[in-house]
Design a protein around this motif. Structure first.
Motif, PDB file in Angstrom:
ATOM      1  N   VAL A 283       0.835  -1.191   0.000  1.00 41.46           N
ATOM      2  CA  VAL A 283       0.000   0.000   0.000  1.00 41.46           C
ATOM      3  C   VAL A 283       0.879   1.254   0.000  1.00 41.46           C
ATOM      4  O   VAL A 283       1.780   1.390   0.830  1.00 41.46           O
ATOM      5  N   GLN A 284       0.614   2.155  -0.944  1.00 37.05           N
ATOM      6  CA  GLN A 284       1.322   3.429  -1.006  1.00 37.05           C
ATOM      7  C   GLN A 284       0.474   4.508  -0.334  1.00 37.05           C
ATOM      8  O   GLN A 284      -0.741   4.542  -0.490  1.00 37.05           O
ATOM      9  N   LYS A 285       1.161   5.406   0.389  1.00 32.60           N
ATOM     10  CA  LYS A 285       0.478   6.530   1.043  1.00 32.60           C
ATOM     11  C   LYS A 285       1.089   7.833   0.537  1.00 32.60           C
ATOM     12  O   LYS A 285       2.248   8.128   0.816  1.00 32.60           O
ATOM     13  N   GLN A 286       0.295   8.594  -0.215  1.00 33.78           N
ATOM     14  CA  GLN A 286       0.749   9.846  -0.811  1.00 33.78           C
ATOM     15  C   GLN A 286       0.011  10.985  -0.113  1.00 33.78           C
ATOM     16  O   GLN A 286      -1.215  11.077  -0.196  1.00 33.78           O
ATOM     17  N   SER A 287       0.754  11.872   0.570  1.00 34.34           N
ATOM     18  CA  SER A 287       0.117  12.845   1.457  1.00 34.34           C
ATOM     19  C   SER A 287       0.503  14.278   1.126  1.00 34.34           C
ATOM     20  O   SER A 287       1.626  14.563   0.716  1.00 34.34           O
TER      21      SER A 287
ATOM     22  N   LEU B 164       0.678  20.208  15.753  1.00 31.68           N
ATOM     23  CA  LEU B 164      -0.712  19.944  15.411  1.00 31.68           C
ATOM     24  C   LEU B 164      -0.747  19.662  13.914  1.00 31.68           C
ATOM     25  O   LEU B 164      -0.539  20.573  13.098  1.00 31.68           O
ATOM     26  N   ALA B 165      -0.986  18.402  13.563  1.00 31.24           N
ATOM     27  CA  ALA B 165      -0.859  17.964  12.169  1.00 31.24           C
ATOM     28  C   ALA B 165      -2.216  17.889  11.480  1.00 31.24           C
ATOM     29  O   ALA B 165      -3.227  17.536  12.103  1.00 31.24           O
ATOM     30  N   SER B 166      -2.232  18.190  10.198  1.00 29.59           N
ATOM     31  CA  SER B 166      -3.427  18.032   9.381  1.00 29.59           C
ATOM     32  C   SER B 166      -2.997  17.764   7.945  1.00 29.59           C
ATOM     33  O   SER B 166      -1.827  17.950   7.590  1.00 29.59           O
ATOM     34  N   GLY B 167      -3.961  17.325   7.116  1.00 26.07           N
ATOM     35  CA  GLY B 167      -3.636  17.054   5.723  1.00 26.07           C
ATOM     36  C   GLY B 167      -4.585  16.057   5.095  1.00 26.07           C
ATOM     37  O   GLY B 167      -5.636  15.721   5.657  1.00 26.07           O
ATOM     38  N   VAL B 168      -4.200  15.579   3.930  1.00 28.46           N
ATOM     39  CA  VAL B 168      -4.964  14.557   3.207  1.00 28.46           C
ATOM     40  C   VAL B 168      -3.993  13.497   2.715  1.00 28.46           C
ATOM     41  O   VAL B 168      -2.832  13.795   2.420  1.00 28.46           O
ATOM     42  N   THR B 169      -4.468  12.253   2.630  1.00 30.58           N
ATOM     43  CA  THR B 169      -3.640  11.143   2.141  1.00 30.58           C
ATOM     44  C   THR B 169      -4.425  10.310   1.138  1.00 30.58           C
ATOM     45  O   THR B 169      -5.605  10.015   1.354  1.00 30.58           O
TER      46      THR B 169
END
Length: 245
Positions: free
Chosen positions: A130-134, A152-157
């Motif tokens: 599984v690849q995780k591109q963030s 404090l982390a945020s984002g999309v993967t």
């Protein structure tokens, strides 16, 4: 591999802490080669310093519970099962794929002289197949106005090639992709040092990270993907900081 953080991050941090005492001024109060390279100062200042961080990331899955499965004949013991008594048993179903991922993170950051800063960038990691591109956006709080920070982390993967749940009609090599909304928190420290009179830093941090399949759940949740609604992991990040001028 499971002892990587114990064998690398802890010794490295201790060595750098002892070896870099003379270089702390470039990131701490006072000193520094110039006003533009100091990462702290009076909290009333509006000046920002900038940097580029490149980090290795080790990601340990929290083995999340995806749901439950029911089997007959439980709680009353063997006799209860024979007689149909005792109700049903429920057993947790764990994430069958993610275990321990490795990758790289690149962040461009800005720190206000004093107690806060922010950064953005991207990361790529692989866990099994599984690849995780963030895409990442972090807020950093420096409560003591030195190099210790709360993240404090945020984002999309985007998870790529996550296996589908196998059914009668599924192909043996079936896979699919999905996108998560991410959030998390952690702590870290930057250990400054100099290399040929060039100010650099070693950044070490630990972050508890949650990836939520929010977009699918609100639109068309793909039940055939054998993944939890929330994917949780502990991330250990270690890398180099390059101040920008």
């Amino acid at each position: 591999m499971k002892n990587l953080i114990r064998n690398i991050i802890a010794p490295t941090s201790a060595i750098l802490l002892l070896a870099s005492g003379s270089a702390f001024a470039q990131y701490g109060e006072g000193g520094g080669t110039s006003a533009t390279t100091s990462s702290s100062g009076t909290s009333g200042s509006t000046a920002f310093t900038s940097y580029l961080d490149v980090m290795y990331s080790l990601q340990n899955s929290d083995d999340d519970v995806r749901g439950t499965t029911t089997t007959q004949g439980g709680g009353g013991g063997g006799l209860g099962g024979v007689l149909g008594g005792g109700g049903n048993n429920t057993e947790p179903v764990r994430d069958p794929v993610l275990d321990q991922g490795q990758g790289i993170t690149v962040l461009a950051g800005f720190r206000r002289k004093g107690w806060y800063g922010f950064e953005f960038g991207g990361s790529y990691a692989k866990d099994e197949d599984v690849q995780k591109q963030s895409l990442l956006f972090n807020t950093l709080i420096y409560p003591f106005e030195n190099n210790f920070y709360i993240k404090l982390a945020s984002g999309v993967t985007r998870y790529v090639e996550y296996p589908l749940a196998q059914s009668v009609d599924a192909f043996e090599d079936s896979d699919d992709d999905f996108i998560t909304i991410n959030y998390g928190a952690g702590i870290g420290y930057v250990f400054p040092f100099e290399l040929s009179d060039t100010p650099l830093g070693i950044r070490a941090e630990v972050v508890y990270h949650v990836a939520d399949r929010f977009l699918e759940r609100e639109n068309d949740f793909e039940e055939d993907i054998n993944a939890p609604g929330n994917l949780k992991e502990i991330q250990f990040n270690l890398g180099i900081r390059i101040p920008l001028r």
